[in-house]
Design a protein around this motif. Sequence first.
Motif, PDB file in Angstrom:
ATOM      1  N   SER A  56      59.363  43.052  52.627  1.00  0.00           N
ATOM      2  CA  SER A  56      60.187  43.558  51.544  1.00  0.00           C
ATOM      3  C   SER A  56      59.316  43.804  50.317  1.00  0.00           C
ATOM      4  O   SER A  56      58.260  43.223  50.163  1.00  0.00           O
ATOM      5  N   ILE A  57      59.802  44.629  49.445  1.00  0.00           N
ATOM      6  CA  ILE A  57      59.057  44.956  48.236  1.00  0.00           C
ATOM      7  C   ILE A  57      59.473  44.014  47.117  1.00  0.00           C
ATOM      8  O   ILE A  57      60.644  43.805  46.870  1.00  0.00           O
ATOM      9  N   LYS A  58      58.483  43.445  46.484  1.00  0.00           N
ATOM     10  CA  LYS A  58      58.713  42.580  45.333  1.00  0.00           C
ATOM     11  C   LYS A  58      58.371  43.403  44.107  1.00  0.00           C
ATOM     12  O   LYS A  58      57.226  43.809  43.930  1.00  0.00           O
ATOM     13  N   ARG A  59      59.334  43.688  43.275  1.00  0.00           N
ATOM     14  CA  ARG A  59      59.131  44.594  42.149  1.00  0.00           C
ATOM     15  C   ARG A  59      58.333  44.003  41.003  1.00  0.00           C
ATOM     16  O   ARG A  59      57.595  44.679  40.355  1.00  0.00           O
ATOM     17  N   ASP A  60      58.509  42.742  40.719  1.00  0.00           N
ATOM     18  CA  ASP A  60      57.934  42.179  39.511  1.00  0.00           C
ATOM     19  C   ASP A  60      57.133  40.934  39.856  1.00  0.00           C
ATOM     20  O   ASP A  60      57.616  40.055  40.546  1.00  0.00           O
ATOM     21  N   LEU A  61      55.917  40.874  39.387  1.00  0.00           N
ATOM     22  CA  LEU A  61      55.070  39.713  39.627  1.00  0.00           C
ATOM     23  C   LEU A  61      55.198  38.679  38.517  1.00  0.00           C
ATOM     24  O   LEU A  61      54.391  37.781  38.404  1.00  0.00           O
ATOM     25  N   ASN A  62      56.212  38.820  37.677  1.00  0.00           N
ATOM     26  CA  ASN A  62      56.473  37.894  36.580  1.00  0.00           C
ATOM     27  C   ASN A  62      55.280  37.754  35.640  1.00  0.00           C
ATOM     28  O   ASN A  62      54.951  36.675  35.185  1.00  0.00           O
ATOM     29  N   CYS A  63      54.615  38.865  35.379  1.00  0.00           N
ATOM     30  CA  CYS A  63      53.505  38.816  34.426  1.00  0.00           C
ATOM     31  C   CYS A  63      54.035  39.150  33.035  1.00  0.00           C
ATOM     32  O   CYS A  63      55.073  39.780  32.881  1.00  0.00           O
ATOM     33  N   LYS A  64      53.300  38.703  32.032  1.00  0.00           N
ATOM     34  CA  LYS A  64      53.690  38.962  30.656  1.00  0.00           C
ATOM     35  C   LYS A  64      53.459  40.434  30.352  1.00  0.00           C
ATOM     36  O   LYS A  64      52.425  40.991  30.684  1.00  0.00           O
ATOM     37  N   LYS A  65      54.434  41.033  29.721  1.00  0.00           N
ATOM     38  CA  LYS A  65      54.329  42.448  29.375  1.00  0.00           C
ATOM     39  C   LYS A  65      53.973  42.580  27.899  1.00  0.00           C
ATOM     40  O   LYS A  65      54.314  41.733  27.089  1.00  0.00           O
ATOM     41  N   GLY A  66      53.285  43.654  27.575  1.00  0.00           N
ATOM     42  CA  GLY A  66      52.896  43.883  26.193  1.00  0.00           C
ATOM     43  C   GLY A  66      52.896  45.357  25.879  1.00  0.00           C
ATOM     44  O   GLY A  66      53.448  46.169  26.615  1.00  0.00           O
ATOM     45  N   ILE A  67      52.266  45.709  24.816  1.00  0.00           N
ATOM     46  CA  ILE A  67      52.157  47.101  24.394  1.00  0.00           C
ATOM     47  C   ILE A  67      51.160  47.807  25.320  1.00  0.00           C
ATOM     48  O   ILE A  67      50.092  47.271  25.607  1.00  0.00           O
ATOM     49  N   PRO A  68      51.491  49.006  25.786  1.00  0.00           N
ATOM     50  CA  PRO A  68      50.559  49.740  26.664  1.00  0.00           C
ATOM     51  C   PRO A  68      49.199  49.948  26.003  1.00  0.00           C
ATOM     52  O   PRO A  68      49.097  50.069  24.775  1.00  0.00           O
ATOM     53  N   LEU A  69      48.165  49.986  26.804  1.00  0.00           N
ATOM     54  CA  LEU A  69      46.800  50.184  26.305  1.00  0.00           C
ATOM     55  C   LEU A  69      46.677  51.517  25.584  1.00  0.00           C
ATOM     56  O   LEU A  69      47.176  52.537  26.052  1.00  0.00           O
ATOM     57  N   GLY A  70      46.021  51.512  24.452  1.00  0.00           N
ATOM     58  CA  GLY A  70      45.715  52.727  23.723  1.00  0.00           C
ATOM     59  C   GLY A  70      46.819  53.249  22.829  1.00  0.00           C
ATOM     60  O   GLY A  70      46.640  54.256  22.160  1.00  0.00           O
ATOM     61  N   VAL A  71      47.971  52.592  22.780  1.00  0.00           N
ATOM     62  CA  VAL A  71      49.080  53.086  21.965  1.00  0.00           C
ATOM     63  C   VAL A  71      48.864  52.763  20.486  1.00  0.00           C
ATOM     64  O   VAL A  71      49.060  53.610  19.622  1.00  0.00           O
ATOM     65  N   LEU A  72      48.456  51.550  20.199  1.00  0.00           N
ATOM     66  CA  LEU A  72      48.215  51.117  18.826  1.00  0.00           C
ATOM     67  C   LEU A  72      46.823  50.520  18.714  1.00  0.00           C
ATOM     68  O   LEU A  72      46.308  49.944  19.672  1.00  0.00           O
ATOM     69  N   GLU A  73      46.239  50.671  17.545  1.00  0.00           N
ATOM     70  CA  GLU A  73      44.946  50.036  17.295  1.00  0.00           C
ATOM     71  C   GLU A  73      45.159  48.559  16.946  1.00  0.00           C
ATOM     72  O   GLU A  73      46.217  48.161  16.484  1.00  0.00           O
ATOM     73  N   ASP A  74      44.129  47.771  17.135  1.00  0.00           N
ATOM     74  CA  ASP A  74      44.126  46.358  16.742  1.00  0.00           C
ATOM     75  C   ASP A  74      45.303  45.570  17.319  1.00  0.00           C
ATOM     76  O   ASP A  74      45.939  44.779  16.626  1.00  0.00           O
ATOM     77  N   VAL A  75      45.591  45.802  18.583  1.00  0.00           N
ATOM     78  CA  VAL A  75      46.645  45.040  19.261  1.00  0.00           C
ATOM     79  C   VAL A  75      45.990  43.915  20.037  1.00  0.00           C
ATOM     80  O   VAL A  75      44.928  44.081  20.629  1.00  0.00           O
ATOM     81  N   ARG A  76      46.639  42.764  20.030  1.00  0.00           N
ATOM     82  CA  ARG A  76      46.124  41.619  20.753  1.00  0.00           C
ATOM     83  C   ARG A  76      46.818  41.538  22.105  1.00  0.00           C
ATOM     84  O   ARG A  76      48.042  41.609  22.184  1.00  0.00           O
TER      85      ARG A  76
END
Length: 102
Positions: free
Chosen positions: A1-21
């Motif tokens: 079966s397909i597992k959709r989410d690996l329960n990882c922490k989500k954040g702002i996509p790479l390259g969208v904002l400068e100086d993001v942690r």
Amino acid sequence: SIKRDLNCKKGIPLGVLEDVRYENNVLNLDECSMVCIYTDGVLEIKNNSKEEYGISRLESFIQNNYTNNQETIIDNLKLELKEFSQKDNYDDDILIVMLKNN
């Protein structure tokens, strides 16, 4: 079966904002035969009726192809996206990373 989410922490996509942690994630993939990471451009590919490729089609593709080797999976996906969209290029950037445990 397909597992959709690996329960990882989500954040702002790479390259969208400068100086993001960003936070590191450590995932145990021992029980995963394949991990598929993709950009939204894949899901938003449209056919002639303006219908998007979407997550359901991608999940079906993976279910039908995960036993193949990596080269065959890539070739099959390129063919499927081309047949779905009737195009050789797309309006948005697309990226799919498949990590396969052989």
